[in-house]
Design a protein around this motif. Structure first.
Motif, short mmCIF file in Angstrom:
data_model
loop_
_atom_site.label_atom_id
_atom_site.label_comp_id
_atom_site.label_asym_id
_atom_site.label_seq_id
_atom_site.Cartn_x
_atom_site.Cartn_y
_atom_site.Cartn_z
N GLY A 1 -0.79 2.62 2.73
CA GLY A 1 0.10 1.74 3.48
C GLY A 1 1.02 0.94 2.58
N LYS A 2 0.46 0.36 1.53
CA LYS A 2 1.29 -0.42 0.60
C LYS A 2 2.28 0.49 -0.12
CE LYS A 2 2.37 -4.11 -1.89
NZ LYS A 2 2.93 -3.58 -3.14
N GLY A 3 1.86 1.71 -0.46
CA GLY A 3 2.78 2.64 -1.09
C GLY A 3 3.96 2.97 -0.20
N ILE A 4 3.71 3.11 1.10
CA ILE A 4 4.80 3.39 2.04
C ILE A 4 5.72 2.18 2.17
CG2 ILE A 4 5.30 3.83 4.48
CD1 ILE A 4 2.80 5.62 4.52
N VAL A 5 5.14 1.00 2.26
CA VAL A 5 5.96 -0.22 2.34
C VAL A 5 6.89 -0.31 1.14
CG1 VAL A 5 5.89 -2.75 2.21
CG2 VAL A 5 4.35 -1.53 3.76
#
Length: 244
Positions: A18-22
């Motif tokens: 999720g953080k990578g996508i953000v």
């Protein structure tokens, strides 16, 4: 800046995939709001909402705070490492409420807000197609995500595209938890690594790269599909390539 001016909402955006996508969406010019059960992490780069996606009323309220949306990423997920007979009702509720109902809640609440040309990206898993041992509820929850993805694509096109990314073994906390189930975790991990054609496990950025493409106008003809990103692991036969 493939996502310039687009507004995105990412569930489970605190860490890992999720953080990578953000981070990737921000780099491509998107306006990003992320959510998770906890408070806003220190120094977090995007807007943050404290939200449990398993709570339908809370998700509806979150959607009401956003006027329009272009991209929805359903990433929030949990796993329980048990077989069917070992699983309790509490385990069922824990996994299905987040992994299945959470995706349903978010799609139901945010689809009415999505502008024409919007993109929904559900994070499925290779575990929704091929079963990992001792993760019965997780496997089943991801199969639900895959089926819902297809239904949304059919019911809400052409204005909205809906696809799922199916990661393989990605280096997050879930990876080690899975290998800890093995009788010999180090041996199991080495064997799994050998079965990857690229000879490495995935990184959050590998999934984020696919998410950026699916969110962009470049993927305008892609909908209702499951995109496996697993380093070639599920492409292999049951034979161990390390022995040949």
């Amino acid at each position: 800046m493939r996502l310039s001016g687009k507004r995105a909402f990412v569930t489970g955006g605190r860490q890992g995939i999720g953080k990578g996508i953000v981070d990737a969406f921000l780099e491509e010019g998107a306006l990003v709001t992320a959510c998770g059960r906890g408070e806003r992490p220190a120094g977090y780069p995007a807007e943050w909402l404290t939200l449990d996606v398993a709570d339908p009323e809370a998700v509806t309220a979150a959607a009401a705070s956003i006027e329009t949306l272009d991209i929805l990423v359903n990433n929030a997920g949990v796993q329980v490492e048990k077989t069917v007979v070992e699983s309790t009702d509490a385990d069922w509720n824990h996994v299905m409420d987040t992994n299945a109902r959470g995706v349903f809640n978010a799609c139901r609440a945010f689809i009415p807000l999505m502008r024409d040309g919007g993109s929904i990206i559900n994070i499925g898993s290779i575990s929704g197609t091929v079963a990992d041992p001792s993760m019965a509820l997780y496997n089943a929850s991801k199969a639900f995500v895959h089926g819902l993805t297809r239904s949304i694509a059919i019911d809400h096109g052409p204005g909205i595209r809906c696809n799922a990314i199916c990661p393989g073994w990605i280096e997050t906390g879930m990876l080690d938890a899975g290998f800890d189930l093995a009788r010999e975790p180090a041996k199991a991990k080495a064997d799994a690594l050998q079965r990857h054609a690229v000879r490495r496990f995935g990184q959050p950025r590998d999934i984020a790269a696919m998410a950026v493409w699916l969110a962009s106008d470049e993927a305008g003809f892609a909908t209702g599909q499951l995109f496996t990103v697993d380093g070639g692991m599920t492409a292999a036969s049951p034979l161990n390539p390390g022995l040949f």
